[in-house]
Design a protein around this motif. Structure first.
Motif, PDB file in Angstrom:
ATOM      1  N   HIS A 171       0.860  -1.165  -0.120  1.00 10.91           N
ATOM      2  CA  HIS A 171       0.156   0.061   0.045  1.00 10.91           C
ATOM      3  C   HIS A 171       0.854   1.054  -0.026  1.00 10.91           C
ATOM      4  O   HIS A 171       1.807   1.117   0.796  1.00 10.91           O
ATOM      5  N   GLY A 172       0.416   2.387  -0.708  1.00 10.10           N
ATOM      6  CA  GLY A 172       1.200   3.402  -0.788  1.00 10.10           C
ATOM      7  C   GLY A 172       0.504   4.370  -0.011  1.00 10.10           C
ATOM      8  O   GLY A 172       1.038   4.418   1.163  1.00 10.10           O
ATOM      9  N   ALA A 173      -0.191   5.306  -0.288  1.00  7.15           N
ATOM     10  CA  ALA A 173      -0.985   6.122   0.258  1.00  7.15           C
ATOM     11  C   ALA A 173      -2.170   6.670  -0.320  1.00  7.15           C
ATOM     12  O   ALA A 173      -2.134   7.011  -1.782  1.00  7.15           O
ATOM     13  N   ALA A 174      -3.228   6.592   0.494  1.00  8.34           N
ATOM     14  CA  ALA A 174      -4.778   7.372  -0.032  1.00  8.34           C
ATOM     15  C   ALA A 174      -4.521   8.674  -0.259  1.00  8.34           C
ATOM     16  O   ALA A 174      -4.183   9.468   0.798  1.00  8.34           O
ATOM     17  N   LEU A 175      -4.695   9.111  -1.445  1.00  9.18           N
ATOM     18  CA  LEU A 175      -4.931  10.674  -1.473  1.00  9.18           C
ATOM     19  C   LEU A 175      -6.238  11.303  -1.222  1.00  9.18           C
ATOM     20  O   LEU A 175      -7.385  10.471  -1.107  1.00  9.18           O
ATOM     21  N   THR A 176      -6.405  12.627  -1.167  1.00  7.43           N
ATOM     22  CA  THR A 176      -7.753  13.199  -0.921  1.00  7.43           C
ATOM     23  C   THR A 176      -8.225  13.488  -2.465  1.00  7.43           C
ATOM     24  O   THR A 176      -7.467  13.388  -3.402  1.00  7.43           O
ATOM     25  N   GLU A 177      -9.732  13.542  -2.349  1.00  8.19           N
ATOM     26  CA  GLU A 177     -10.137  14.010  -3.976  1.00  8.19           C
ATOM     27  C   GLU A 177      -9.444  15.221  -4.398  1.00  8.19           C
ATOM     28  O   GLU A 177      -9.182  15.252  -5.605  1.00  8.19           O
ATOM     29  N   SER A 178      -9.239  16.361  -3.608  1.00  2.67           N
ATOM     30  CA  SER A 178      -8.479  17.651  -4.289  1.00  2.67           C
ATOM     31  C   SER A 178      -6.962  17.100  -4.795  1.00  2.67           C
ATOM     32  O   SER A 178      -6.920  17.674  -5.720  1.00  2.67           O
ATOM     33  N   GLN A 179      -6.267  16.495  -4.060  1.00  8.65           N
ATOM     34  CA  GLN A 179      -5.147  15.734  -4.811  1.00  8.65           C
ATOM     35  C   GLN A 179      -5.198  15.029  -5.949  1.00  8.65           C
ATOM     36  O   GLN A 179      -4.393  15.257  -6.708  1.00  8.65           O
ATOM     37  N   VAL A 180      -6.122  14.200  -6.142  1.00  8.77           N
ATOM     38  CA  VAL A 180      -6.380  13.535  -7.232  1.00  8.77           C
ATOM     39  C   VAL A 180      -6.815  14.571  -8.269  1.00  8.77           C
ATOM     40  O   VAL A 180      -6.320  14.469  -9.357  1.00  8.77           O
ATOM     41  N   THR A 181      -7.429  15.334  -7.917  1.00  8.05           N
ATOM     42  CA  THR A 181      -7.826  16.401  -9.259  1.00  8.05           C
ATOM     43  C   THR A 181      -6.770  17.158  -9.383  1.00  8.05           C
ATOM     44  O   THR A 181      -6.463  17.612 -10.759  1.00  8.05           O
ATOM     45  N   ASP A 182      -5.670  17.520  -8.495  1.00  8.70           N
ATOM     46  CA  ASP A 182      -4.611  18.353  -8.766  1.00  8.70           C
ATOM     47  C   ASP A 182      -3.837  17.514  -9.801  1.00  8.70           C
ATOM     48  O   ASP A 182      -3.069  17.872 -10.696  1.00  8.70           O
ATOM     49  N   LEU A 183      -3.724  16.305  -9.640  1.00  8.15           N
ATOM     50  CA  LEU A 183      -2.792  15.297 -10.413  1.00  8.15           C
ATOM     51  C   LEU A 183      -3.269  15.401 -11.717  1.00  8.15           C
ATOM     52  O   LEU A 183      -2.575  15.288 -12.744  1.00  8.15           O
ATOM     53  N   VAL A 184      -4.655  15.293 -11.921  1.00  9.90           N
ATOM     54  CA  VAL A 184      -5.388  15.071 -13.304  1.00  9.90           C
ATOM     55  C   VAL A 184      -5.067  16.527 -14.067  1.00  9.90           C
ATOM     56  O   VAL A 184      -4.982  16.602 -15.168  1.00  9.90           O
ATOM     57  N   THR A 185      -5.258  17.711 -13.204  1.00  8.55           N
ATOM     58  CA  THR A 185      -5.070  18.823 -14.001  1.00  8.55           C
ATOM     59  C   THR A 185      -3.748  19.211 -14.308  1.00  8.55           C
ATOM     60  O   THR A 185      -3.487  19.795 -15.407  1.00  8.55           O
ATOM     61  N   ALA A 186      -2.603  19.058 -13.515  1.00  6.84           N
ATOM     62  CA  ALA A 186      -1.387  19.141 -13.814  1.00  6.84           C
ATOM     63  C   ALA A 186      -0.901  18.250 -15.230  1.00  6.84           C
ATOM     64  O   ALA A 186      -0.002  18.648 -15.632  1.00  6.84           O
ATOM     65  N   ALA A 187      -1.660  17.172 -15.171  1.00  6.10           N
ATOM     66  CA  ALA A 187      -1.196  16.123 -16.470  1.00  6.10           C
ATOM     67  C   ALA A 187      -1.940  16.607 -17.747  1.00  6.10           C
ATOM     68  O   ALA A 187      -1.702  16.127 -18.753  1.00  6.10           O
ATOM     69  N   GLY A 188      -2.841  17.711 -17.544  1.00  9.89           N
ATOM     70  CA  GLY A 188      -3.372  18.289 -18.920  1.00  9.89           C
ATOM     71  C   GLY A 188      -4.814  17.918 -19.139  1.00  9.89           C
ATOM     72  O   GLY A 188      -5.106  18.065 -20.383  1.00  9.89           O
ATOM     73  N   ALA A 189      -5.505  17.447 -18.208  1.00  5.78           N
ATOM     74  CA  ALA A 189      -7.058  17.027 -18.431  1.00  5.78           C
ATOM     75  C   ALA A 189      -7.835  17.902 -17.555  1.00  5.78           C
ATOM     76  O   ALA A 189      -7.342  18.526 -16.536  1.00  5.78           O
ATOM     77  N   GLU A 190      -8.871  17.784 -17.779  1.00  2.94           N
ATOM     78  CA  GLU A 190      -9.980  18.666 -17.239  1.00  2.94           C
ATOM     79  C   GLU A 190     -11.091  17.713 -16.487  1.00  2.94           C
ATOM     80  O   GLU A 190     -11.841  17.170 -17.149  1.00  2.94           O
ATOM     81  N   VAL A 191     -11.111  17.859 -15.193  1.00  2.00           N
ATOM     82  CA  VAL A 191     -12.237  17.178 -14.477  1.00  2.00           C
ATOM     83  C   VAL A 191     -13.604  17.830 -14.485  1.00  2.00           C
ATOM     84  O   VAL A 191     -13.995  18.905 -14.430  1.00  2.00           O
ATOM     85  N   LYS A 192     -14.353  16.957 -15.065  1.00  2.00           N
ATOM     86  CA  LYS A 192     -15.889  17.244 -15.507  1.00  2.00           C
ATOM     87  C   LYS A 192     -16.909  16.819 -14.277  1.00  2.00           C
ATOM     88  O   LYS A 192     -17.886  17.434 -14.086  1.00  2.00           O
ATOM     89  N   ARG A 193     -16.951  15.732 -13.791  1.00  6.19           N
ATOM     90  CA  ARG A 193     -17.732  15.406 -12.771  1.00  6.19           C
ATOM     91  C   ARG A 193     -17.076  14.260 -11.718  1.00  6.19           C
ATOM     92  O   ARG A 193     -16.162  13.572 -12.074  1.00  6.19           O
ATOM     93  N   ALA A 194     -17.764  14.179 -10.619  1.00  4.34           N
ATOM     94  CA  ALA A 194     -17.169  13.271  -9.690  1.00  4.34           C
ATOM     95  C   ALA A 194     -18.224  12.775  -8.949  1.00  4.34           C
ATOM     96  O   ALA A 194     -19.267  13.284  -8.511  1.00  4.34           O
ATOM     97  N   GLU A 195     -18.056  11.587  -8.258  1.00  3.24           N
ATOM     98  CA  GLU A 195     -19.023  10.926  -7.202  1.00  3.24           C
ATOM     99  C   GLU A 195     -18.087  10.315  -6.223  1.00  3.24           C
ATOM    100  O   GLU A 195     -17.318   9.663  -6.338  1.00  3.24           O
ATOM    101  N   ARG A 196     -18.580  10.405  -4.784  1.00  2.00           N
ATOM    102  CA  ARG A 196     -17.850  10.005  -3.557  1.00  2.00           C
ATOM    103  C   ARG A 196     -18.754   9.351  -2.800  1.00  2.00           C
ATOM    104  O   ARG A 196     -19.935   9.768  -2.536  1.00  2.00           O
ATOM    105  N   PHE A 197     -18.297   8.265  -2.405  1.00  2.00           N
ATOM    106  CA  PHE A 197     -19.320   7.550  -1.204  1.00  2.00           C
ATOM    107  C   PHE A 197     -18.474   6.709  -0.285  1.00  2.00           C
ATOM    108  O   PHE A 197     -17.322   6.479  -0.664  1.00  2.00           O
ATOM    109  N   ASP A 198     -19.170   6.243   0.791  1.00  2.00           N
ATOM    110  CA  ASP A 198     -18.600   5.368   1.750  1.00  2.00           C
ATOM    111  C   ASP A 198     -18.913   4.023   1.624  1.00  2.00           C
ATOM    112  O   ASP A 198     -19.955   3.506   1.120  1.00  2.00           O
TER     113      ASP A 198
END
Length: 259
Positions: A171-198
Motif C-alpha cells: 500500500h502506498g498512500a490514499a490521496l484526498t479528492e483534491s489531490q487526485v484532481t490536482d494530479l489530473v489537472t497538472a497532467a493536462g486533463a479537465e475534471v468534469k464530474r465526480a462521485e464520492r461515497f463510503d
C-alpha cells in the motif's frame, strides 16, 4: 538486494490473485462495479479503444468489453493477469488483451486510446502523478479518463495508511479528492464530474484476501477494537454492526477529459 515498491506490489498481489476469484473475499471489488459502469456510461461507445491501467484481473475491462471495440488490461503482476484471462476466456470475451506493463511507463505511443480507466491503483503505486500523466499522454484529445480509487476524507482523524500497510506492505498512500484532481489537472486533463461515497466493509475477509499474517491481523483487530472503546483514532472508522467488526473506506469516481 534492494526491494522496490514494484517488487512489493508483485509479491503481495501474486499472493492475493486467487482470492480475486473467490466471491466471498472479492465482494468489495465487485459490489460497486455496476455503479462504476453506470458512472462511465456517458463515455462508453461501441467504437472505443480502451485501456485499463493497473488493471489487476481486468474486472472493469471484462465488464465493458461487450460495449466497446477493444480493451487492453495492463498490470504489473502476471498472476493477476492470468486470473483475469481465465475469466475472460470462460466468458467468451474475444476483444480483451491482457498485457504486463508498468503504469508509470505505458508501452504505447501518444494518443492511442479513446477511453482510459484505472481502478484502485493510485493509492497502491509509488508515483501516482506519473500514472496519471501517462494516462493522459496515451489518451486522444477529448478522450475520457476515469479514475476510481480509495481516497482519504479531508477531515479524517488518525493514520489509515499505517493500518493499510500493516495489512498489505505494498500500500502506498490514499490521496484526498483534491489531490487526485490536482494530479489530473497538472497532467493536462479537465475534471468534469465526480462521485464520492463510503463503503462499510467487514474486516476479516479484507485481511484474508491479503493473507495478512495472523499476528499482524490480530494487532489490526485490537487497534480497531481499542478505538471503538474510546482509544486513539486509527483512521479506519471502525464499527460493529450485528457484532461483526467492520471498517469504512471512502471511494471516489472521477471523470475528466484529456486535452
Amino acid at each position: 538486494m534492494t526491494v522496490t515498491h514494484d517488487d512489493k506490489v508483485v509479491r503481495e498481489f501474486s499472493k492475493q490473485a486467487a482470492g480475486f476469484a473467490d466471491p466471498r473475499l472479492n465482494v468489495a471489488f465487485t459490489r460497486d462495479l455496476d455503479r462504476l459502469v453506470r458512472f462511465m456510461e456517458p463515455e462508453i461507445d461501441l467504437e472505443d479503444v480502451v485501456l485499463e491501467v493497473a488493471a489487476g484481473t481486468g474486472i472493469v475491462s471484462r465488464a465493458i468489453a461487450a460495449r466497446v471495440r477493444h480493451v487492453t488490461a495492463l498490470d504489473l503482476t502476471p498472476a493477476m493477469l492470468a486470473e483475469g484471462k481465465r475469466d475472460a476466456d470462460h466468458a467468451g470475451l474475444t476483444n480483451v488483451t491482457f498485457t504486463r506493463g508498468d503504469a508509470t511507463a505505458l508501452p504505447y505511443v501518444d494518443r492511442s486510446f479513446t477511453l482510459v480507466v484505472t481502478r484502485f491503483s493510485l493509492h497502491q503505486v509509488a508515483d501516482p502523478a506519473a500514472v496519471v500523466a501517462e494516462m493522459v499522454r496515451v489518451s486522444r484529445p477529448g478522450a475520457a479518463l476515469i479514475i476510481a480509487d480509495l481516497v482519504r476524507p479531508d477531515d479524517l482523524e488518525g493514520d489509515p495508511d499505517r493500518i493499510e500497510r500493516l495489512r498489505d506492505p505494498s500500500h502506498g498512500a490514499a490521496l484526498t479528492e483534491s489531490q487526485v484532481t490536482d494530479l489530473v489537472t497538472a497532467a493536462g486533463a479537465e475534471v468534469k464530474r465526480a462521485e464520492r461515497f463510503d463503503h462499510v466493509r467487514p474486516l476479516d475477509p479484507w485481511l484474508e484476501l491479503s493473507r495478512t499474517p495472523d499476528d499482524v491481523a490480530a494487532r489490526i483487530r485490537r487497534e480497531l477494537d481499542d478505538e471503538l472503546a474510546g482509544g486513539p483514532a486509527t483512521g479506519m472508522r471502525p464499527s460493529r454492526p450485528d457484532g461483526v467488526l467492520h471498517f469504512t473506506h471512502t471511494y471516489l469516481f472521477q471523470q475528466a477529459i484529456a486535452g
